[in-house]
Design an enzyme around this catalytic site. Structure first.
Site, PDB file in Angstrom:
ATOM      1  CG  HIS A  19      -1.800  -1.228   1.258  1.00  0.00           C
ATOM      2  ND1 HIS A  19      -2.570  -1.633   0.193  1.00  0.00           N
ATOM      3  CD2 HIS A  19      -1.986  -2.153   2.229  1.00  0.00           C
ATOM      4  CE1 HIS A  19      -3.204  -2.745   0.510  1.00  0.00           C
ATOM      5  NE2 HIS A  19      -2.871  -3.074   1.747  1.00  0.00           N
ATOM      6  CB  CYS A  73      -8.682  -5.554   5.002  1.00  0.00           C
ATOM      7  SG  CYS A  73      -8.830  -4.522   3.540  1.00  0.00           S
TER       8      CYS A  73
END
Length: 449
Positions: free
Chosen positions: A10, A41
């Protein structure tokens, strides 16, 4: 300017995208995996069938970053960084070739890795981690054949996984050393609600006990042994937390005791030529007014983007984090921001709290679900430092609002009279956040009388 990016999930992806638009920047990305930007996630959503294809959990790709101008060295493991000489040694995992490189600026976005407890039997098959794309595929494959599944670690990832496994008709055991689930995010009145939901659906909660070993037959795990019992299992998923992957810079930049790199407001480490972001870093935690380790994708993308904007000169300051997060389990919508009442004393804060339980909109509407909201504040100053919410209707955005309040050091007296709209479809004339702050003020006044 020659820029090396180590790790590209990320923070790394965000940094590359921001830097790619700038002139005279030569970007080389080193990444152990063959992919970038995987949203871990979403693994539980994939396991539960909500997300049909794990490939959709990527929001960028090596080809996209290459088209932006980055040289993508995938399947490359960085072996050594010399911050004085500004050199890198890496190994091509496909060919075995050792690569030597130099940099003007280094961006350390190596992220984190699951904590693996070194217990007897940990080497057995059918004991899996839950972090990346390959883990997701392995879990899907092995869960198909397993009937008894044990999840160790009762945080967000663990909670979402047990829901997914139960939905597929598995016999699920949920183990944690704490005496309640999600204890880092929610206080007891909230976790009690969630635990009832899980146990009502047949999930076995084995809390307040520590895993001591794993037993197996024919190389595969068959039992999880804790200090309070032994549990039969066909598959174990370890979700006991994450540790920053920063060994390459140990002794070369300032870190917290757990290895998280300390950065300033502009993402600079103690070495002016090295920047860091994401799960490899400590972040400034506004509620506690100190640095803390809070690995979240939201922190990572902001910090990575700020590296791109501040690489040449400090321009835009990082405003810190509140650790705001949300979760949906079955029909419960849950979110929190800042400190829980239980965690605040660990940071040296003396806090009080108030809890509001009320219909979220006027009772004359066709439906008016109850919502529980808790506000945590410093006892002496009334500074808001945390909040939690749970309801069957989605009111989780209230925690984003309170995140802004915490970031800006708002007090109960200020929050109580903030201007919020009223519309019977959505809320009451006194917004729930106003209501909580007013209630806290009145309770404090009564306590002084």
């Amino acid at each position: 300017m020659k820029v090396a990016v180590i790790g590209c999930t990320h923070a790394g992806t965000a940094a590359v995208k921001e830097l790619a638009s700038q002139q005279d920047v030569e970007i080389t990305v080193y990444e152990r995996n063959d992919n970038v930007s995987f949203l871990s996630c979403g693994i539980a959503l994939h396991v539960g069938g909500v997300v049909k294809h794990a490939e959709s959990l990527f929001y960028s790709s090596p080809s996209e970053l290459a088209e932006l101008g980055a040289e993508m060295r995938l399947k490359h493991d960085v072996l050594e960084i010399d911050s004085e000489r500004q050199t890198i040694v890496a190994k091509n995992l496909m060919t075995g070739e050792v690569v030597y490189d130099t940099y003007d600026k280094l961006i350390m976005t190596t992220g984190s890795w699951p904590i693996i407890p070194m217990l007897p039997g940990i080497e057995l098959n059918q004991i899996e981690l839950c972090k990346n794309y390959h883990h997701a595929q392995t879990i899907i494959e092995k869960a198909t054949e397993a009937q008894r599944i044990t999840v160790v670690g009762a945080g967000y990832i663990g909670a979402e996984l047990v829901e997914a496994f139960e939905a597929y008709g598995k016999d699920v055991t949920f183990i944690d050393s704490a005496d309640r689930i999600l204890n880092k995010y929610l206080d007891r009145s909230f976790t009690d609600v969630i635990e009832r939901e899980l146990t009502d659906r047949g999930i076995r909660l084995e809390l307040g006990q520590t895993v001591q070993s794993f037993k197996g037959e024919n190389g595969a795990v068959t039992h999880v042994v804790t200090d309070k019992g032994t549990f039969e299992t066909d598959l174990v998923i370890l979700c006991v937390g994450f540790r920053p992957s920063t060994e390459l810079l140990k002794g070369q930049v300032d870190m917290l005791p757990n290895g998280a790199i300390i950065v300033d407001d502009y993402m600079r480490t103690s070495n002016p030529n090295i920047f860091a972001a994401g799960d490899s870093c400590a972040v400034y935690y506004n509620p506690a007014r100190t640095h803390a380790y809070i690995p979240l994708a939201t922190n990572a993308v902001r910090m990575g983007t700020l590296i791109g904007k501040n690489l040449r000169a400090p321009k835009i300051r990082y405003q810190g984090t509140q650790g705001t997060s949300g979760l949906r389990l079955y029909d419960l919508n849950i979110a929190s921001t800042g400190l829980t009442e239980e965690a605040a004393p660990l940071f040296g804060l003396e806090v009080s709290s108030t809890t509001v339980t009320d219909a979220y909109r006027p009772e004359f509407m066709p439906t008016a679900e109850d919502v529980q909201l808790k506000l945590v504040f410093e006892t002496a100053t009334h500074r808001v430092v945390g909040a939690q919410i749970i309801s069957k209707v989605d009111l989780t955005q209230a925690m984003n609002t309170l995140s802004v309040a915490i970031q800006n050091d708002m007090t109960l007296e200020e929050l109580a009279f903030v201007d919020f709209f009223f519309q019977p479809h959505y809320n009451k004339p006194w917004n729930l956040l106003n209501q909580a702050a007013l209630q806290a003020m009145n309770e404090r006044q009564s306590a002084r009388v």
